[in-house]
Design a protein around this motif. Structure first.
Motif, short mmCIF file in Angstrom:
data_model
loop_
_atom_site.label_atom_id
_atom_site.label_comp_id
_atom_site.label_asym_id
_atom_site.label_seq_id
_atom_site.Cartn_x
_atom_site.Cartn_y
_atom_site.Cartn_z
N ALA A 190 -4.08 10.13 -2.27
CA ALA A 190 -4.89 10.22 -3.40
C ALA A 190 -4.23 10.55 -4.67
O ALA A 190 -4.27 9.92 -5.51
CB ALA A 190 -6.10 11.20 -2.93
N ALA A 191 -3.61 11.80 -4.39
CA ALA A 191 -2.77 12.36 -5.44
C ALA A 191 -1.69 11.42 -6.12
O ALA A 191 -1.58 11.14 -7.38
CB ALA A 191 -2.22 13.76 -5.25
N LEU A 192 -0.81 10.56 -5.45
CA LEU A 192 0.10 9.68 -5.67
C LEU A 192 -0.69 8.50 -6.52
O LEU A 192 -0.19 8.38 -7.58
CB LEU A 192 0.94 9.30 -4.42
N VAL A 193 -1.57 8.15 -6.12
CA VAL A 193 -2.30 6.93 -6.77
C VAL A 193 -2.77 7.23 -8.10
O VAL A 193 -2.70 6.49 -9.12
CB VAL A 193 -3.27 6.36 -5.84
N ILE A 194 -3.41 8.48 -8.18
CA ILE A 194 -3.93 9.04 -9.47
C ILE A 194 -3.04 9.26 -10.30
O ILE A 194 -2.93 8.87 -11.69
CB ILE A 194 -4.77 10.29 -9.23
N TRP A 195 -1.59 9.76 -10.08
CA TRP A 195 -0.55 10.20 -11.04
C TRP A 195 -0.02 8.75 -11.37
O TRP A 195 0.21 8.40 -12.63
CB TRP A 195 0.49 10.84 -10.31
N ALA A 196 0.08 7.84 -10.42
CA ALA A 196 0.84 6.45 -10.72
C ALA A 196 0.02 5.68 -11.44
O ALA A 196 0.54 4.89 -12.44
CB ALA A 196 1.14 6.00 -9.68
N ASP A 197 -1.34 5.99 -11.42
CA ASP A 197 -2.11 4.99 -12.20
C ASP A 197 -2.01 5.35 -13.62
O ASP A 197 -2.26 4.75 -14.58
CB ASP A 197 -3.75 5.05 -11.69
N ARG A 198 -1.98 6.93 -13.95
CA ARG A 198 -2.26 7.53 -15.28
C ARG A 198 -0.83 7.03 -15.81
O ARG A 198 -0.54 6.98 -17.10
CB ARG A 198 -2.45 8.78 -15.14
N ARG A 199 0.27 7.19 -15.13
CA ARG A 199 1.64 7.02 -15.68
C ARG A 199 1.95 5.76 -15.97
O ARG A 199 2.57 5.27 -16.98
CB ARG A 199 2.56 7.51 -14.48
N PHE A 200 1.64 4.65 -15.24
CA PHE A 200 2.02 3.26 -15.30
C PHE A 200 0.91 2.17 -15.39
O PHE A 200 1.24 0.90 -15.76
CB PHE A 200 2.87 2.70 -13.98
N LYS A 201 -0.35 2.81 -15.88
CA LYS A 201 -1.67 1.98 -16.14
C LYS A 201 -1.76 0.88 -15.11
O LYS A 201 -1.44 -0.27 -15.51
CB LYS A 201 -1.37 1.63 -17.50
N LEU A 202 -1.89 1.10 -13.80
CA LEU A 202 -1.76 0.16 -12.88
C LEU A 202 -3.24 -0.97 -12.97
O LEU A 202 -4.19 -0.02 -13.29
CB LEU A 202 -1.77 0.63 -11.53
N GLY A 203 -3.11 -2.14 -12.83
CA GLY A 203 -4.32 -2.80 -13.07
C GLY A 203 -4.21 -4.12 -12.14
O GLY A 203 -3.11 -4.33 -11.18
N HIS A 204 -5.18 -4.82 -11.92
CA HIS A 204 -5.20 -5.89 -11.15
C HIS A 204 -5.08 -5.79 -9.59
O HIS A 204 -4.52 -6.44 -8.83
CB HIS A 204 -4.44 -7.15 -11.68
N GLY A 205 -5.56 -4.53 -9.11
CA GLY A 205 -5.54 -4.49 -7.80
C GLY A 205 -4.08 -3.82 -7.28
O GLY A 205 -4.02 -3.30 -6.10
N ARG A 206 -3.32 -3.39 -8.31
CA ARG A 206 -1.90 -2.57 -7.84
C ARG A 206 -2.20 -1.08 -7.39
O ARG A 206 -1.35 -0.72 -6.65
CB ARG A 206 -0.83 -2.75 -9.02
N ALA A 207 -3.05 -0.53 -7.90
CA ALA A 207 -3.50 0.87 -7.56
C ALA A 207 -3.74 0.89 -6.26
O ALA A 207 -3.59 1.72 -5.17
CB ALA A 207 -4.47 1.34 -8.68
N PHE A 208 -4.76 -0.26 -5.86
CA PHE A 208 -5.33 -0.14 -4.31
C PHE A 208 -4.03 -0.55 -3.44
O PHE A 208 -4.06 0.03 -2.28
CB PHE A 208 -6.53 -1.39 -4.29
N ALA A 209 -3.15 -1.30 -3.93
CA ALA A 209 -2.14 -1.79 -3.19
C ALA A 209 -1.13 -0.55 -2.90
O ALA A 209 -0.72 -0.42 -1.66
CB ALA A 209 -1.42 -3.08 -3.68
N LEU A 210 -1.13 0.13 -3.87
CA LEU A 210 -0.24 1.49 -3.78
C LEU A 210 -0.90 2.30 -2.43
O LEU A 210 -0.23 3.11 -1.77
CB LEU A 210 -0.25 2.15 -4.90
N TYR A 211 -2.17 2.40 -2.76
CA TYR A 211 -2.85 3.25 -1.75
C TYR A 211 -2.60 2.69 -0.29
O TYR A 211 -2.18 3.59 0.61
CB TYR A 211 -4.29 3.40 -2.08
#
Length: 341
Positions: A190-211
């Motif tokens: 959870a911490a990784l996804v939140i950090w990566a989403d803020r850092r790289f502005k993940l979109g189109h399902g990529r934050a979910f795929a990272l999880y």
């Protein structure tokens, strides 16, 4: 002799009169509330409306519970349909037994139905709820502690879990607390996804795929430690192969999605405004309100400049004054359109 260990509850259910209060069920319920709460905050920060995550969760959660139970019953059918077993036990979800793979797959189906009914892109919704799902798993795993199940190999480590039950062939002793390992891993995911989403502005399902990819990486080695009965293929447990396959699919999706649809969705919910990021620092409504206020201030200033109180040196020709008033009116109209949009 063990010097320290994690004691298991003497029982996993308390009775409030005729009503049974089960620790496993409480962990699942608390996990769902945490997932919806965090998902709602992230959805609003992305430009969505409050309450949308909960509305779609009404579809996703029941589908997820059904899918999780189906996966468990199908992959461990011998626990319910072999000789001496009662098939009715397959419906006793409160006794434990939810397969995360089935829960995520069917939960996604339910979420897709709910999102489609509201005209919301499913990938954007999945990105918003991804870290919340990981936290829900972290909390839900403590249900296995209440049920004294899904532990690892025997160990005398200080953080070993003590198993006292003898039901279903359990042997009392101290074992690796794989439920604890997975709970801590999910918090990290959870911490990784939140950090990566803020850092790289993940979109189109990529934050979910990272999880998904991060969870599968941890589930692979944790699954390898477990000693409960499971089907094996080429020396590996079935869930090891599932984790490996899903990990590859998630990574492939992230790569292909980044190439075909870089960036992040500008609008995640019809009529709710554009996205301003995932950290909650700026809201779409606030930016629109600011634009409207600025436009109004510009218009008022222009009206004052073109009024009768202007000095002779600041006076403008009628044509210039009319042009300035038209420009100000266009700005106000644009701001009003942004508010309505």
């Amino acid at each position: 002799m063990e010097l320290a260990f994690i004691p298991s509850p003497s029982r996993g259910v308390l009775h409030l009169g005729p009503i049974p209060l089960r620790g496993y069920a409480f962990c699942i319920i608390i996990g769902v509330f945490v997932a919806v709460w965090l998902g709602n905050r992230r959805w609003i920060a992305r430009g969505g409306r409050p309450g949308t995550v909960a509305d779609i969760a009404v579809w996703a959660v029941p589908f997820g519970l059904i899918g999780g139970r189906l996966y468990h019953v199908i992959t461990d059918y011998q626990l319910y349909f072999s000789e001496g077993r009662d098939w009715v036990d397959a419906f006793k979800i409160w006794e434990g037994g939810l397969g995360i793979w089935g829960a995520i797959a069917f939960g996604a189906l339910g979420a897709w139905i709910g999102a489609r009914r509201r005209g919301i892109p499913m990938p954007a919704y999945a990105d918003a709820v991804a870290p919340g799902i990981a936290l829900a798993q972290a909390i839900g795993r403590w249900g296995n502690w209440f049920n004294q199940e899904l532990y690892g190999k025997a160990t005398d480590l200080p953080w070993a879990v003590e198993i006292t039950s003898t039901a279903d062939g359990r042997v009392p002793g101290t074992y690796h607390p794989t439920f604890l390992y997975e709970s801590l891993w999910c918090i990290g995911v959870a911490a990784l996804v939140i950090w990566a989403d803020r850092r790289f502005k993940l979109g189109h399902g990529r934050a979910f795929a990272l999880y998904v990819a991060a969870y599968c990486a941890g589930r692979f080695w944790i699954e390898y430690m477990r000693v409960d009965d499971a089907h094996h293929i080429l020396g590996l447990r079935l869930n090891n192969w599932t984790a490996l396959l899903v990990f590859v699919l998630a990574v492939v999706y992230m790569v292909l999605s980044a190439r075909s649809r870089p960036g992040r969705e500008a609008v995640v919910e019809p009529g709710a405004g554009p996205s301003e990021g995932s950290d909650g620092s700026d809201g779409a409504a606030g930016s629109e309100g600011s634009a409207g206020d600025d436009a109004k201030a510009d218009a008022d200033t222009t009206d004052e400049d073109t009024g009768s109180g202007a000095t002779e040196s600041d006076a403008k020709s009628p044509d210039e004054a009319a042009g300035d008033a038209d420009d100000a009116r266009d700005v106000k109209d644009g701001a009003d359109s942004a508010k309505k949009g």
